[in-house]
Design a protein around this motif. Structure first.
Motif, short mmCIF file in Angstrom:
data_model
loop_
_atom_site.label_atom_id
_atom_site.label_comp_id
_atom_site.label_asym_id
_atom_site.label_seq_id
_atom_site.Cartn_x
_atom_site.Cartn_y
_atom_site.Cartn_z
N PRO A 1 -1.72 15.38 0.37
CA PRO A 1 -1.15 14.36 1.25
C PRO A 1 -1.55 14.55 2.72
O PRO A 1 -1.77 13.57 3.43
CB PRO A 1 0.36 14.55 1.07
CG PRO A 1 0.50 15.09 -0.31
CD PRO A 1 -0.68 16.00 -0.49
N PHE B 1 6.48 4.52 -5.44
CA PHE B 1 6.73 4.57 -3.99
C PHE B 1 7.16 5.95 -3.50
O PHE B 1 6.90 6.30 -2.36
CB PHE B 1 7.80 3.53 -3.62
CG PHE B 1 7.45 2.13 -4.04
CD1 PHE B 1 6.52 1.39 -3.32
CD2 PHE B 1 8.01 1.57 -5.17
CE1 PHE B 1 6.18 0.10 -3.71
CE2 PHE B 1 7.68 0.28 -5.57
CZ PHE B 1 6.76 -0.45 -4.83
N ILE B 2 7.80 6.70 -4.38
CA ILE B 2 8.31 8.01 -3.96
C ILE B 2 7.50 9.10 -4.65
O ILE B 2 7.91 9.68 -5.66
CB ILE B 2 9.82 8.16 -4.27
CG1 ILE B 2 10.60 7.00 -3.65
CG2 ILE B 2 10.34 9.47 -3.72
CD1 ILE B 2 12.07 6.99 -4.01
N ASN B 3 6.33 9.35 -4.14
CA ASN B 3 5.50 10.45 -4.60
C ASN B 3 4.64 10.89 -3.41
O ASN B 3 4.46 10.12 -2.46
CB ASN B 3 4.64 10.05 -5.80
CG ASN B 3 3.57 9.03 -5.45
OD1 ASN B 3 2.56 9.37 -4.84
ND2 ASN B 3 3.79 7.77 -5.82
N PRO B 4 4.16 12.11 -3.41
CA PRO B 4 3.43 12.61 -2.23
C PRO B 4 2.25 11.74 -1.82
O PRO B 4 1.99 11.56 -0.63
CB PRO B 4 2.95 14.00 -2.70
CG PRO B 4 3.97 14.42 -3.70
CD PRO B 4 4.34 13.16 -4.43
N THR C 1 1.67 8.35 -2.31
CA THR C 1 2.07 7.08 -1.72
C THR C 1 2.71 7.28 -0.35
O THR C 1 2.43 6.54 0.60
CB THR C 1 3.06 6.34 -2.64
OG1 THR C 1 2.47 6.16 -3.92
CG2 THR C 1 3.41 4.97 -2.06
N ILE C 2 3.57 8.28 -0.24
CA ILE C 2 4.23 8.55 1.03
C ILE C 2 3.20 8.89 2.11
O ILE C 2 3.26 8.38 3.24
CB ILE C 2 5.26 9.69 0.88
CG1 ILE C 2 6.42 9.25 -0.02
CG2 ILE C 2 5.79 10.13 2.25
CD1 ILE C 2 7.38 10.36 -0.38
N CYS D 1 1.29 5.75 3.14
CA CYS D 1 2.09 4.87 4.00
C CYS D 1 2.19 5.44 5.42
O CYS D 1 2.08 4.68 6.40
CB CYS D 1 3.49 4.70 3.40
SG CYS D 1 3.54 3.72 1.89
N ILE D 2 2.36 6.74 5.54
CA ILE D 2 2.41 7.37 6.86
C ILE D 2 1.08 7.19 7.58
O ILE D 2 1.01 6.81 8.75
CB ILE D 2 2.77 8.86 6.75
CG1 ILE D 2 4.20 9.04 6.23
CG2 ILE D 2 2.61 9.56 8.11
CD1 ILE D 2 4.58 10.48 5.93
#
Length: 317
Positions: free
Chosen positions: A55, A168-171, A173-174, A177-178
């Motif tokens: 990530p 949406f809640i996985n390293p 995707t997060i 998005c960041i």
């Protein structure tokens, strides 16, 4: 048309990366053999790599100023990356069915996901500079999101479903998005956090190769070259998949540089993460490791040829 000099240069870059990769893997092999790292340690390192280091690679690559045309290209790169992986997943289901292959989920992982970071980034850096790295990272982001969603479902077995929250809640995707927020807005990571993220990102290649070396120490390395079934899998990953994707990627409404970056990502050998996720989900990660090792060796021949073919068909010079 791509020149002979360009083909040789690309081949040398890829060969250099393969040599470096196997030296790092050798270090991991020795550490495991000496007992410095055991199975539990390699598993923990896999978790660090997939949940933190990868990530950070994505977030770090998006720390650049927004440009409207680049934003449009970014969107198309992401969409065609998803489309390319979707085609690969379909082929994986058609070729590797549980009725014929006991380790079908692992075979799909190794033929769908590529080492689009370690193998692709150095090549696009030499060919296109920082722009190539940025465009290639989109392919990495797409594969990271898919490996945490479809990949987890695939390894979890028949009857399992993709948890919608995982999309949406996985390293992956997060992180995407960041990174995307930083690219689309004036906000960028402050100097000190950005440097910290950069240092963590630098762990990506050495840590991944050390873990893979530990995996190889648990398997019979000779079978990487003697197992005939592995050559079929290598053919699927390195030749069949890229050839099927060529006409699709040629349709992408982006410039030649962006198209080639996409192709390089899909022409790369099997992903190290495929073996790591196999270990995390208690499937045949040692066999996956052999596939990664063999496809990496053979990619020294296949990647330059596939890239040359694609560049020629795309009208490159």
């Amino acid at each position: 048309m791509i020149t002979e000099t360009g083909l040789v240069a690309n081949s040398l870059i890829i060969l250099r990366q393969i040599v470096i990769m196997f030296l790092l893997m050798g270090a991991g092999y020795i550490l495991y053999y000496l007992g410095v790292i055991d199975n539990n340690g390699s598993s923990q390192c896999s978790g660090i790599l997939t949940k933190l280091v990868s990530p950070c690679v994505i977030i770090s690559s998006f720390q650049r100023e927004f440009e409207p045309e680049l934003g449009r290209t970014l969107l198309w790169q992401f969409l065609f990356s998803l489309l390319g992986f979707a085609v690969c997943i379909l082929i994986g289901y058609l070729l590797f069915r549980p009725q014929k292959f006991e380790n079908a989920p692992d075979l799909r992982m190794c033929t769908v996901f590529t080492n689009n970071g370690f193998m692709a980034i150095p090549l696009v850096t030499v060919m296109f500079g920082s722009l190539g790295v940025f465009l290639s990272t989109v392919n990495i982001a797409a594969s990271t999101i898919l490996i945490w969603t479809w990949g987890v479902k695939n390894l979890s077995g028949k009857g399992s479903r993709i948890n919608l929250s995982k999309i949406f809640i996985n390293p992956g995707t997060i992180a995407f998005c960041i990174g995307l927020f930083c690219f689309l807005t004036p906000f960028k990571l402050p100097a000190i956090p950005a440097e910290a993220v950069g240092f963590i990102s630098d762990l990506n290649t050495p840590l991944a190769m050390l873990v893979l070396g530990c995996f190889l120490a648990q398997s019979k390395v000779k079978t990487c070259l003697l197992d005939k079934k592995l050559y079929f899998l290598s053919f699927v990953r390195l030749v069949l998949m890229p050839l099927i994707l060529i006409p699709i990627l040629l349709l992408a409404p982006v410039d030649l540089t962006a198209k080639i970056c996409l192709m390089i990502g899909f022409a790369a050998p099997s992903a190290v993460l495929a073996a790591m996720f196999a270990q995390m989900h208690h499937t045949d990660y040692l066999y996956s490791t052999k596939i990664v090792a063999q496809t990496t060796l053979l990619s020294a021949v296949t990647m330059p040829l596939v890239i040359a073919l694609f560049t020629t068909l795309a009208g490159g010079s």
